[in-house]
Design an enzyme around this catalytic site. Structure first.
Site, PDB file in Angstrom:
ATOM      1  CG  ASN A   7     -14.312 -13.129  -0.249  1.00 60.54           C
ATOM      2  OD1 ASN A   7     -15.519 -13.386  -0.342  1.00 60.54           O
ATOM      3  ND2 ASN A   7     -13.851 -12.067   0.399  1.00 60.54           N
ATOM      4  CE  LYS A   9     -13.516  -9.331  -2.042  1.00 62.04           C
ATOM      5  NZ  LYS A   9     -12.704  -8.136  -2.060  1.00 62.04           N
ATOM      6  CG  HIS A  83     -13.258  -9.034   3.804  1.00 65.40           C
ATOM      7  ND1 HIS A  83     -13.375  -7.822   3.151  1.00 65.40           N
ATOM      8  CD2 HIS A  83     -12.482  -9.820   3.017  1.00 65.40           C
ATOM      9  CE1 HIS A  83     -12.703  -7.888   2.018  1.00 65.40           C
ATOM     10  NE2 HIS A  83     -12.154  -9.085   1.904  1.00 65.40           N
ATOM     11  CD  GLU A 154      -8.093  -9.788   2.089  1.00 68.01           C
ATOM     12  OE1 GLU A 154      -8.041 -10.270   0.959  1.00 68.01           O
ATOM     13  OE2 GLU A 154      -9.152  -9.408   2.615  1.00 68.01           O
ATOM     14  N   GLY A 160      -8.519  -5.126  -4.778  1.00 62.07           N
ATOM     15  CA  GLY A 160      -9.170  -4.705  -6.018  1.00 62.07           C
ATOM     16  C   GLY A 160      -8.499  -3.541  -6.727  1.00 62.07           C
ATOM     17  CB  SER A 196      -4.422  -6.880  -6.426  1.00 58.36           C
ATOM     18  OG  SER A 196      -5.324  -5.813  -6.268  1.00 58.36           O
TER      19      SER A 196
END
Ligand code: 13P
Length: 234
Positions: A7, A9, A83, A154, A160, A196
């Site tokens: 992804n 983004k 998401h 997630e 992140g 991550s």
């Protein structure tokens, strides 16, 4: 072989995409699905591609949105739905069920993203949050049977941040998601883990026995190290 969803983004510009494509050319990455920004989807036509979102309407006057019918012109096979970044910035939770319905109706595999906040995790609310998000995505859906659906777990606080839960915990949560969907909706689904994932933790994450793949953000942006990462995923 596990599914690897990359992804991007809102990252990478044309020049970076050009370099990326050179780097991945002729590499064995049949199990990778790329989710580039909309504008760059056509450049990935040789690969498995997905969109990072779809509009909740099939076609019409919705400025700035992109219809699933338009994505279909570019052969997307997957779509990320719900998401956490879309839930946060675009109030997407309201439209999850509509989007899942549209994806299934158009034979696109939805990858439904679910996950709890750190506060919910600390208050032991993970299962409740996941159950609510799964129900919200699936309960008004009449086309579920015989359709492929993928869930991406997630934890929001892992995105992140380099904060990854213990693998036993991830394994237990995946077991919960799979058994809940089997018992409630008679669905056998695949579950991806996201948050991550990188070269430092992939060895450990690979020990999770019931995992079907990964949804990878930052670590998918550099083609060289992403290829290295994919080579460590069985
Ligand atoms: P990171 O891999 O950058 O944590 O992002 C995870 C994610 O949100 C993928 O959709």
């Amino acid at each position: 072989m596990k599914i690897i969803a990359a992804n991007f983004k809102m990252n990478l510009t044309k020049k970076e995409i050009d370099n990326y494509l050179k780097e991945i050319d002729n590499k064995k990455i049949n199990n990778v699905i790329f989710f580039p920004s909309n504008l760059y989807i056509p450049y990935f036509s040789k690969y498995n591609i997905g969109s990072q979102d779809i509009s909740f309407k099939e076609i019409g006057s919705i400025t700035g949105d992109t219809s699933i019918k338009q994505y279909l012109d570019f052969n997307i096979k997957y779509v990320l739905i719900g998401h956490s970044e879309r839930r946060k910035y675009f109030n997407d939770s309201k439209y999850i069920s509509d989007k899942v319905n549209l994806a299934l109706k158009n034979n696109i595999i939805p990858i439904i993203c679910v996950g709890e906040t750190e506060e919910e995790y600390n208050n032991n609310l993970t299962k409740k949050v996941l159950k609510d998000e799964l129900d919200e995505a699936l309960e008004n859906n009449i086309t579920l049977l015989n359709n492929e659906i993928i869930i991406a777990y997630e934890p929001i606080f892992s995105i992140g941040t380099n904060k990854v839960l213990d693998i036993k915990e991830i394994e237990n949560i995946i077991t919960y998601i799979k058994s809940y969907l089997k018992n409630t909706y008679l669905l056998d689904i695949k579950v991806l883990y996201g948050g991550s994932v990188n070269l430092n933790n992939i060895g450990n994450l690979e020990k999770i026995s019931n995992l079907d793949g990964y949804l990878i953000g930052n670590a998918s942006l550099d083609a060289k190290s992403f290829l290295d990462l994919t080579s460590k995923i069985k």
